[in-house]
Design an enzyme around this catalytic site. Structure first.
Site, PDB file in Angstrom:
ATOM      1  CG  HIS A  97      -4.928  -8.880   7.545  1.00 15.52           C
ATOM      2  ND1 HIS A  97      -4.697  -9.947   6.715  1.00 15.52           N
ATOM      3  CD2 HIS A  97      -6.260  -8.886   7.802  1.00 15.52           C
ATOM      4  CE1 HIS A  97      -5.844 -10.569   6.450  1.00 15.52           C
ATOM      5  NE2 HIS A  97      -6.800  -9.942   7.105  1.00 15.52           N
ATOM      6  CG  HIS A 124      -2.198  -0.056  10.169  1.00 15.98           C
ATOM      7  ND1 HIS A 124      -3.235   0.834   9.956  1.00 15.98           N
ATOM      8  CD2 HIS A 124      -1.710  -0.356   8.940  1.00 15.98           C
ATOM      9  CE1 HIS A 124      -3.356   1.060   8.659  1.00 15.98           C
ATOM     10  NE2 HIS A 124      -2.449   0.356   8.022  1.00 15.98           N
ATOM     11  CG  HIS A 126       1.516  -1.949   5.914  1.00 14.18           C
ATOM     12  ND1 HIS A 126       0.629  -2.910   5.475  1.00 14.18           N
ATOM     13  CD2 HIS A 126       0.767  -0.858   6.227  1.00 14.18           C
ATOM     14  CE1 HIS A 126      -0.606  -2.428   5.530  1.00 14.18           C
ATOM     15  NE2 HIS A 126      -0.546  -1.183   5.985  1.00 14.18           N
ATOM     16  CG  HIS A 143      -0.239   3.174   6.453  1.00 15.63           C
ATOM     17  ND1 HIS A 143      -0.670   2.125   5.669  1.00 15.63           N
ATOM     18  CD2 HIS A 143       0.817   3.723   5.804  1.00 15.63           C
ATOM     19  CE1 HIS A 143       0.095   2.034   4.585  1.00 15.63           C
ATOM     20  NE2 HIS A 143       1.005   2.987   4.651  1.00 15.63           N
ATOM     21  CB  THR A 216      -2.841  -0.443   0.999  1.00 18.38           C
ATOM     22  OG1 THR A 216      -2.785  -0.623   2.421  1.00 18.38           O
ATOM     23  CG2 THR A 216      -2.467   0.975   0.626  1.00 18.38           C
ATOM     24  CB  THR A 217      -6.001  -4.202   3.218  1.00 20.69           C
ATOM     25  OG1 THR A 217      -6.706  -3.214   3.970  1.00 20.69           O
ATOM     26  CG2 THR A 217      -4.548  -4.249   3.652  1.00 20.69           C
TER      27      THR A 217
END
Length: 266
Positions: A97, A124, A126, A143, A216-217
C-alpha cells in the site's frame, strides 16, 4: 519490554504495514475506502467478520481537514523531541500500500513527548497527502509511526511539497522493491530518519499541532495521537513521479472532526 517485542507488537497492530502478522487480513485498497467498513472476513464469526467496521462507525477518524479545525493554543503542551539518530540496518519495504522503511531490531531512535519515550518502528509515504488544508492536498505526506510498551500509537506527520531534490528520499526510493511485500534488508545503507524532518525546525524541540485520531488505513483503529509539524519538506518533481511509480492515490480522504480541535504548541 525490549525493542524486538515492541516491533512484533507494532507489526500485529499495523496489519496494513506488517512484515510479520498473526493472520492475514481481508484484502483492501484505497479505491474502495468508502466501503472499508463493509469488507468481510469469512474466516471469522459475527461480529468479528467485519474487522474494519471502525472505519465506518468511528467518531475520531483520521486524517482531517486542518483548515476546518479550531486551533487551541491556550493549553500548555509537552515538549516534543525527535531523537532518532542513524539506523545502521534499515529495511526498505513495499507494504502493498506504500513505500515504507522499517527500523532495525536494535534501533534506539524514539519520539520523546515530555518524559515519555515512543520508539520509532517505521516511516512511510502517501501520495497525495492525507491531511488537507481547506480541501487542498499537498503532493505527498510522510508518517513516522511510534509505539510504546503499553501499545499506545503516536504518528508524527510531515507534509511534502515540490521543490529541491531530497537526497534521503531518493535513497529510500532507489532501495525499495517494486513488488508487493518485497523487502530489502541487505542494502548496507545507513539512514537517519531525522534528516527527513524540516530543516528549519529543531528536532530536539519541535513546534507542532496535535489531535486524537485513528489509523488512516484498515482497521482504522482509534486511540492514535497525531502530531503534525507546521513546516513542510520538499522533494523534486522527478522524485514525486518516482514515488507514483510505486503507488498513487494511496491517501484516505479527510474525515469529520466531530467536535475535535487542534492543540497547538506555538
Amino acid at each position: 519490554m525490549n525493542t524486538k517485542i515492541l516491533r512484533n507488537l507494532a507489526f500485529t497492530i499495523f496489519t496494513c504495514y506488517a512484515t510479520l502478522a498473526v493472520s492475514a487480513s481481508p484484502h483492501w485498497s484505497h479505491d474502495e475506502q468508502a466501503t472499508w467498513w463493509a469488507i468481510q472476513d469469512p474466516t471469522q464469526n459475527v461480529p468479528l467478520n467485519y474487522p474494519f467496521g471502525e472505519c465506518g462507525i468511528g467518531k475520531h477518524q483520521s486524517p482531517i481537514d486542518l483548515g476546518a479545525a479550531t486551533i487551541n493554543d491556550s493549553k500548555p503542551l509537552s515538549k516534543l523531541a525527535a531523537l532518532y539518530g542513524t539506523d545502521t540496518a534499515p529495511v526498505f519495504f513495499n507494504s502493498g500500500h506504500g513505500v515504507q522503511v522499517n527500523t532495525s531490531t536494535d534501533y534506539k531512535g524514539a519520539l520523546m513527548i515530555g518524559e515519555e519515550s515512543f520508539p520509532l518502528i517505521q516511516f512511510h509515504f502517501h501520495e497525495p497527502s492525507e491531511h488537507v488544508v481547506k480541501g487542498k492536498n499537498f503532493p505527498a505526506e510522510l508518517h513516522y509511526v511510534h509505539i510504546n510498551e503499553d501499545g499506545r500509537i503516536i504518528v508524527l506527520a510531515v507534509a511534502i511539497d515540490i521543490g529541491d531534490e531530497n537526497p534521503i528520499f531518493g535513497t529510500i526510493l532507489e532501495n525499495t522493491p517494486h513488488e508487493e511485500n518485497g523487502k530489502n534488508a541487505s542494502a548496507g545503507i545507513q539512514i537517519n530518519p531525522a534528516q527527513l524532518l524540516p530543516a528549519d525546525l529543531d528536532p530536539a524541540n519541535l513546534d507542532y499541532y496535535t489531535i486524537a485520531g485513528s489509523l488512516t488505513t484498515p482497521p482504522c483503529s482509534e486511540g492514535v495521537q497525531w502530531y503534525l509539524l507546521p513546516k513542510v519538506i520538499t522533494v523534486s518533481a522527478a522524485q514525486l513521479e518516482q514515488l507514483k511509480g510505486f503507488y498513487t492515490n494511496n491517501a484516505r480522504e479527510a474525515k469529520d472532526l466531530n467536535g475535535r480541535s487542534l492543540l497547538s504548541s506555538q
